[in-house]
Design a protein around this motif. Structure first.
Motif, PDB file in Angstrom:
ATOM      1  N   SER A   8      58.205 -47.811 -32.592  1.00  0.00           N
ATOM      2  CA  SER A   8      57.842 -46.402 -32.688  1.00  0.00           C
ATOM      3  C   SER A   8      56.855 -46.161 -33.817  1.00  0.00           C
ATOM      4  O   SER A   8      55.886 -45.416 -33.669  1.00  0.00           O
ATOM      5  N   GLU A   9      57.103 -46.808 -34.943  1.00  0.00           N
ATOM      6  CA  GLU A   9      56.236 -46.627 -36.097  1.00  0.00           C
ATOM      7  C   GLU A   9      54.810 -47.078 -35.792  1.00  0.00           C
ATOM      8  O   GLU A   9      53.833 -46.376 -36.098  1.00  0.00           O
ATOM      9  N   ALA A  10      54.653 -48.253 -35.196  1.00  0.00           N
ATOM     10  CA  ALA A  10      53.320 -48.762 -34.886  1.00  0.00           C
ATOM     11  C   ALA A  10      52.596 -47.846 -33.907  1.00  0.00           C
ATOM     12  O   ALA A  10      51.409 -47.554 -34.067  1.00  0.00           O
ATOM     13  N   LYS A  11      53.305 -47.373 -32.892  1.00  0.00           N
ATOM     14  CA  LYS A  11      52.675 -46.470 -31.923  1.00  0.00           C
ATOM     15  C   LYS A  11      52.277 -45.153 -32.574  1.00  0.00           C
ATOM     16  O   LYS A  11      51.182 -44.615 -32.325  1.00  0.00           O
ATOM     17  N   ASN A  12      53.167 -44.601 -33.389  1.00  0.00           N
ATOM     18  CA  ASN A  12      52.855 -43.325 -34.043  1.00  0.00           C
ATOM     19  C   ASN A  12      51.605 -43.433 -34.909  1.00  0.00           C
ATOM     20  O   ASN A  12      50.764 -42.524 -34.945  1.00  0.00           O
ATOM     21  N   GLU A  13      51.479 -44.545 -35.623  1.00  0.00           N
ATOM     22  CA  GLU A  13      50.289 -44.727 -36.455  1.00  0.00           C
ATOM     23  C   GLU A  13      49.031 -44.807 -35.610  1.00  0.00           C
ATOM     24  O   GLU A  13      48.002 -44.194 -35.936  1.00  0.00           O
ATOM     25  N   LEU A  14      49.081 -45.557 -34.528  1.00  0.00           N
ATOM     26  CA  LEU A  14      47.906 -45.707 -33.681  1.00  0.00           C
ATOM     27  C   LEU A  14      47.496 -44.379 -33.054  1.00  0.00           C
ATOM     28  O   LEU A  14      46.316 -44.027 -33.016  1.00  0.00           O
ATOM     29  N   ALA A  27      57.571 -46.342 -47.577  1.00  0.00           N
ATOM     30  CA  ALA A  27      56.530 -46.853 -46.688  1.00  0.00           C
ATOM     31  C   ALA A  27      56.905 -46.645 -45.230  1.00  0.00           C
ATOM     32  O   ALA A  27      56.080 -46.227 -44.411  1.00  0.00           O
ATOM     33  N   THR A  28      58.151 -46.910 -44.901  1.00  0.00           N
ATOM     34  CA  THR A  28      58.611 -46.722 -43.531  1.00  0.00           C
ATOM     35  C   THR A  28      58.541 -45.259 -43.119  1.00  0.00           C
ATOM     36  O   THR A  28      58.098 -44.927 -42.008  1.00  0.00           O
ATOM     37  N   ALA A  29      58.961 -44.368 -44.016  1.00  0.00           N
ATOM     38  CA  ALA A  29      58.939 -42.937 -43.689  1.00  0.00           C
ATOM     39  C   ALA A  29      57.514 -42.460 -43.432  1.00  0.00           C
ATOM     40  O   ALA A  29      57.262 -41.694 -42.484  1.00  0.00           O
ATOM     41  N   ILE A  30      56.561 -42.876 -44.271  1.00  0.00           N
ATOM     42  CA  ILE A  30      55.165 -42.475 -44.095  1.00  0.00           C
ATOM     43  C   ILE A  30      54.640 -42.941 -42.744  1.00  0.00           C
ATOM     44  O   ILE A  30      54.033 -42.176 -41.984  1.00  0.00           O
ATOM     45  N   GLU A  31      54.899 -44.188 -42.431  1.00  0.00           N
ATOM     46  CA  GLU A  31      54.318 -44.764 -41.223  1.00  0.00           C
ATOM     47  C   GLU A  31      55.027 -44.289 -39.964  1.00  0.00           C
ATOM     48  O   GLU A  31      54.404 -44.186 -38.901  1.00  0.00           O
ATOM     49  N   GLN A  32      56.318 -43.943 -40.046  1.00  0.00           N
ATOM     50  CA  GLN A  32      56.986 -43.372 -38.881  1.00  0.00           C
ATOM     51  C   GLN A  32      56.433 -41.994 -38.546  1.00  0.00           C
ATOM     52  O   GLN A  32      56.420 -41.588 -37.389  1.00  0.00           O
ATOM     53  N   LEU A  33      55.964 -41.291 -39.572  1.00  0.00           N
ATOM     54  CA  LEU A  33      55.358 -39.977 -39.338  1.00  0.00           C
ATOM     55  C   LEU A  33      53.925 -40.081 -38.824  1.00  0.00           C
ATOM     56  O   LEU A  33      53.366 -39.083 -38.361  1.00  0.00           O
ATOM     57  N   GLY A  34      53.320 -41.254 -38.933  1.00  0.00           N
ATOM     58  CA  GLY A  34      51.899 -41.369 -38.620  1.00  0.00           C
ATOM     59  C   GLY A  34      51.049 -40.666 -39.652  1.00  0.00           C
ATOM     60  O   GLY A  34      49.924 -40.241 -39.371  1.00  0.00           O
ATOM     61  N   ALA A  35      51.569 -40.537 -40.861  1.00  0.00           N
ATOM     62  CA  ALA A  35      50.888 -39.797 -41.925  1.00  0.00           C
ATOM     63  C   ALA A  35      50.092 -40.740 -42.817  1.00  0.00           C
ATOM     64  O   ALA A  35      50.319 -41.953 -42.843  1.00  0.00           O
TER      65      ALA A  35
END
Length: 952
Positions: A386-392, A576-584
């Motif tokens: 989920s995190e990788a997709k949200n960032e992309l 770091a995980t929280a930032i990237e899960q948000l796609g922020a």
């Protein structure tokens, strides 16, 4: 956060806020609007397509929200098409296409773009060469005329060819030889990964093969590839569709489609037959490195989406597997990364580690292999997926802000797939990737039997520097290029087709900025925009490196860096995980005068992003183990920086101009000051200078003043100043010092960095705008005086530039470039001569008018993105300037006279106050320099002491 070149992240939709026009071949799939974070949709690309009778494809999309337009011409020719024995030729040719045509003298493109407030550039990749301009919309017709003219009638003479070839050689020296890892990533990695395919040759070529090229090669290359049926025209921005179609028919339709076929170039890279290992050596390598690589797939392959998401899991952000393992937990790497490189005909994935001081490539290889094995052995977690997709997807949204990025998205899709809907489908394809898909592609491609290992080590007496592989065969030969045909020449002025006149101006609009304070004194500024659902926030404090404790440079930078490394309730990995899960995008940094904490996120998750940012600012833990990690990483970064001539010069200039004054110390610290920073230092700095009454927060994007007030109140409203008084002002610049001539001797340096520096002005000085306008003429663009003299006329550098450098206190003006070591003295003379001219003779109105347009145009382009707009507003606040200056910017620039420019340079920047800092191989220039400056100070790099005003 790592930037990746995927179609949906590097650029954005051609049409915003309007229904997507039907594509002639197939409609864009509705699934491309799949929401990021469940609430924000990424708009599909909207465009219209038509094909001219000569075979040229034309794609257009109108966006009336901007005052600009972008014109891009993409040619289906890249460095893979360089003829055998001519590596670097497509890139060299890219440079030459900015010269003359039969109707336009050399450098006309800069007159048509920079001089009216726009910009132009180009790039060459494996499969494409693309040229692009962004100009005020009323100049669209002129750019279309110019692009058609250079497609049909390039003019290059021998002198121009030789001069621009010299420029490319300086670019080679700067990118490859002067960079500590330039050889690794620019030469040795591609030549090792590919065995047969021309992708193994570097796009920039080699000095030897550049020297082998001839003017006849140039003319034949143009005749072979620069033809309408091998080109795509993309136009996006504010225009009338019917008028645009008529102009395209007028200028491009008459171009003839040649009867000669283009050379066939579709070589297949063989499947790997077993693992391979190579070791390379190079000079000035501060830290060893290791690269693991695997051949994967071409761009259009169905497995590309899964490999893209895999790469996100592997190395995107501080929660990625490689960062967590090698940098954070084991602390054996200074930096890590991975890159999925998908081209037209083949692809690869690389993972690398630049090792920490004292660590070996063998340790990096073992750690990288362990993480790759984890991807093969077990599925990734649902949270990682989920995190990788949200960032992309969030990056795709950010990439849809400016018109030029939107057009680039379309161009990349067309080059890589031939299908204009590919970029839209990519979002849905990424969303459809499963954990099983990632494990499957890891098992299919990232196996030990397919692995390529590249070790990169410092050269020494036992291991001399490795040389670039030469005489590499290629599918295309010079003999296969089309005949040159009649040689085009610049027509007499009376016979040239006249450039069209500009249309009516479309003025950029600036938003009204709301300005209020919370009860705790925090200032809140709000610059709302319409368009994409993105919001940005910038929180600034009067707390920069000039406020570092005496003798401890780097405290402000270390304090900012530690904000994301743990709070009272969250660890660094959890943050770091929280930032990237948000796609922020959330982070912090410090400059000489200020510290900035920023957050950028899709609107539906922005509230949570701001709350997280507030927690970082208000409740940092400053844990001892995190400080130690940051110190180690900072020291490794400094070691890399101190291997590069340009970076060494930049860090040394402060001491030369300011001595022991606060502005003199390197903001990031030094090799001796960083280890001496304690937890008490950073905690005291934070407690004294991070206080709401001294803070300004700027919101920009899809946010109203009422929403911003509610957000700011929720995040910061209950924050209170400490009981202690705020620190008083600091004399940051200190007294003026005598000028110095300093050489820092770096034996074996690939180039010399040359910097002229003069004590300048404060940002609030009344002469800021005269100096800024004069500086734009001097070194603020491709057609600036410095670049004209050093690059264009003499081919001595890849580029020269200058900066006013105004700060809260008296800043430092710099003019700089890099050149081959042998010409360092000549270049220093040229820089000082050009600076001196501006203070001794007035520039003409004809010179200044286009420079005014350049400043105003750059300002207008900044308004197109939420971060750009937020940065403009924040800078006004930081220097206590009125918010009305945002709307008044163009008027202030237009009101500057030539006499004001001359007077400002004469008063503030006379060259008899100039210092010189030159970093390079002194044995190749010191005699010539000493003949001019007998008092030159020569400091061996091994003796450089950035803690001392003497630099020793």
């Amino acid at each position: 956060m790592k930037t990746r070149l995927i179609l949906t992240a590097c650029a954005s939709a051609l049409l915003l806020g309007l229904p997507a026009a039907a594509f002639a071949e197939s409609a864009a799939p509705a699934t491309v609007t799949a929401a990021a974070q469940g609430g924000v949709a990424v708009p599909p690309l909207g465009f219209t397509k038509r094909v001219l009778a000569n075979g040229m494809e034309v794609y257009t999309a109108r966006d009336a929200s901007t005052s600009n337009v972008t014109v891009q011409v993409w040619y289906r020719v890249g460095s893979k098409d360089d003829p055998a024995g001519r590596s670097g030729f497509a890139h060299l040719f890219e440079h030459l296409l900015f010269k003359a045509t039969k109707n336009m003298p050399s450098e006309t493109f800069d007159r048509l773009t920079e001089d009216v407030g726009g910009m132009n550039n180009a790039f060459t990749a494996d499969d494409v060469t693309a040229y692009y301009e962004v100009v005020p919309a009323n100049h669209l017709q002129r750019i279309l005329f110019a692009e058609a003219d250079r497609m049909g009638s390039l003019v290059v003479d021998e002198a121009t060819f030789v001069s621009e070839r010299d420029v490319v050689k300086e670019e080679y020296r700067q990118r490859i030889l002067a960079s500590p890892y330039g050889r690794l990533f620019g030469l040795f990695t591609p030549e090792t990964i590919y065995q047969d395919h021309p992708y193994r040759r570097p796009g920039i070529g080699s000095i030897e093969e550049l020297n082998a090229s001839t003017l006849d090669d140039v003319l034949r290359f143009h005749a072979t590839y620069y033809r309408p049926d091998n080109a795509m025209l993309i136009v996006a921005g504010n225009f009338d569709q019917a008028q645009l179609d008529a102009w395209v028919d007028e200028y491009f339709a008459p171009l003839k489609r040649p009867a000669t076929p283009m050379p066939v170039n579709d070589l297949k890279e063989p499947e790997p037959t077993g693992p391979r290992t190579a070791t390379y050596y190079a000079p000035n390598v501060p830290l060893p490195a290791v690269v693991l690589a695997w051949n994967t797939v071409a761009y259009r392959d169905a497995d590309r989406a899964a490999l893209t998401v895999l790469d996100g899991v592997l190395s995107t952000g501080e929660s990625s597997r490689l960062y967590r393992s090698l940098v954070y937990d084991k602390q054996i790497a200074a930096s890590i990364g991975s890159n999925p490189d998908f081209a037209q005909q083949a692809g690869n994935l690389t993972a690398y580690a630049i090792m920490a001081d004292g660590q070996s490539p063998e340790a990096g290889k073992a750690a990288l292999e362990a993480e790759i094995a984890r991807l093969r052995d077990a599925p990734i977690t649902s949270a990682e997926l989920s995190e990788a997709k949200n960032e992309l997807v969030a990056n795709a949204l950010r990439g849809r802000e400016s018109i030029d990025d939107r057009a680039t998205t379309l161009g990349m899709a067309l080059i890589m797939t031939g299908d204009a809907t590919a970029a839209d489908r990519e979002i849905a394809e990424i969303q459809a990737v499963t954990a099983a898909d990632i494990q499957r592609v890891a098992r299919r491609y990232l196996t030990p039997q397919r692995q390529i290992t590249i070790n990169y080590l410092p050269a020494d007496d036992e291991h001399p520097a490795s040389v670039q592989k030469m005489n590499v065969d290629a599918p295309v030969t010079v003999a296969e290029l089309a005949p040159a045909g009649p040689v085009a020449v610049l027509l007499p002025e009376a016979e040239r087709a006249r450039l069209p006149q500009p249309g009516a101006e479309v003025a950029p609009a600036t938003p009204a900025v709301a300005d209020f304070r919370l009860a705790n004194g925090m200032r809140v500024l709000v610059a709302p925009t319409e368009g994409l659902p993105l919001v940005s926030a910038r929180l600034n404090f009067n707390a920069g490196s000039a406020n570092d404790p005496a003798g401890k440079p780097g405290v402000a930078a270390m304090t900012a860096g530690l904000l994301t490394q743990g709070t009272k309730t969250k660890s660094a990995p959890e943050i770091a995980t929280a930032i990237e899960q948000l796609g922020a995008n959330i982070g912090a940094g410090s400059g000489a005068d200020f510290t900035n904490i920023y957050a950028n996120a899709p609107k539906d998750v922005f509230g949570r992003s701001l709350s997280l940012m507030a927690d970082l600012v208000r409740n940092p833990a400053f844990a001892a183990e995190e400080l130690e990690r940051q110190q180690s990483q900072t020291l490794d970064g400094l070691r890399v920086a101190l291997s590069q001539p340009g970076s060494i010069a930049a860090q040394s200039v402060g001491r030369v101009i300011y001595g022991d004054a606060p502005y003199g110390a390197p903001g990031g610290g030094t090799l001796t000051s960083v280890p001496a920073i304690t937890r008490e230092d950073v905690a005291a700095f934070h407690a004294a200078r991070y206080r709401p009454s001294q803070a300004t927060i700027v919101f920009s994007g899809a946010v109203t003043p009422a929403e911003a007030r509610e957000l700011a109140q929720a995040a910061f409203g209950d924050w209170r100043d400490p009981s202690s008084a705020a620190p008083g002002p600091v004399a940051k610049a200190g007294p003026a010092l005598p000028p110095r001539i300093v050489v820092i001797d770096q034996p074996g340096a690939g180039q010399a960095a040359v910097t002229a520096a003069i004590r300048g002005i404060k940002r609030a000085d009344a002469d800021y705008f005269p100096l800024t306008l004069g500086n734009t003429l001097l070194g603020g663009g491709f057609s600036s005086r410095l670049n004209q003299e050093i690059r264009i006329k003499r081919g001595l550098s890849y580029g020269a530039r200058s900066s006013v450098g105004a700060q809260q206190d008296v800043g430092v003006f710099t003019a700089s470039t890099q050149t081959k070591n042998e010409t360092a003295t000549e270049v220093a003379d040229l820089i000082l001569a050009e600076v001196g001219k501006l203070g001794t003779a007035p520039a003409t109105e004809a010179e200044l008018a286009p420079r005014r347009a350049a400043l105003i145009g750059g300002f207008g382009r900044s308004l197109e993105t939420v971060d750009g707009l937020g940065g403009l507003v924040a800078n006004l606040a930081l220097y206590d300037l009125p918010m009305s200056d945002l709307a008044d910017y163009a008027g202030k620039v237009r009101s500057v006279t030539p006499q004001q420019v001359e007077a400002a340079f004469a008063e503030h920047l006379p060259t008899d106050r100039a210092s010189l800092v030159i970093v390079g191989d002194a044995s190749k220039f010191i005699d010539a320099l000493r003949a001019k400056y007998p008092n030159v100070e020569v400091i061996p790099l091994t003796d450089l002491n950035l803690n001392s005003a003497a630099l020793r």
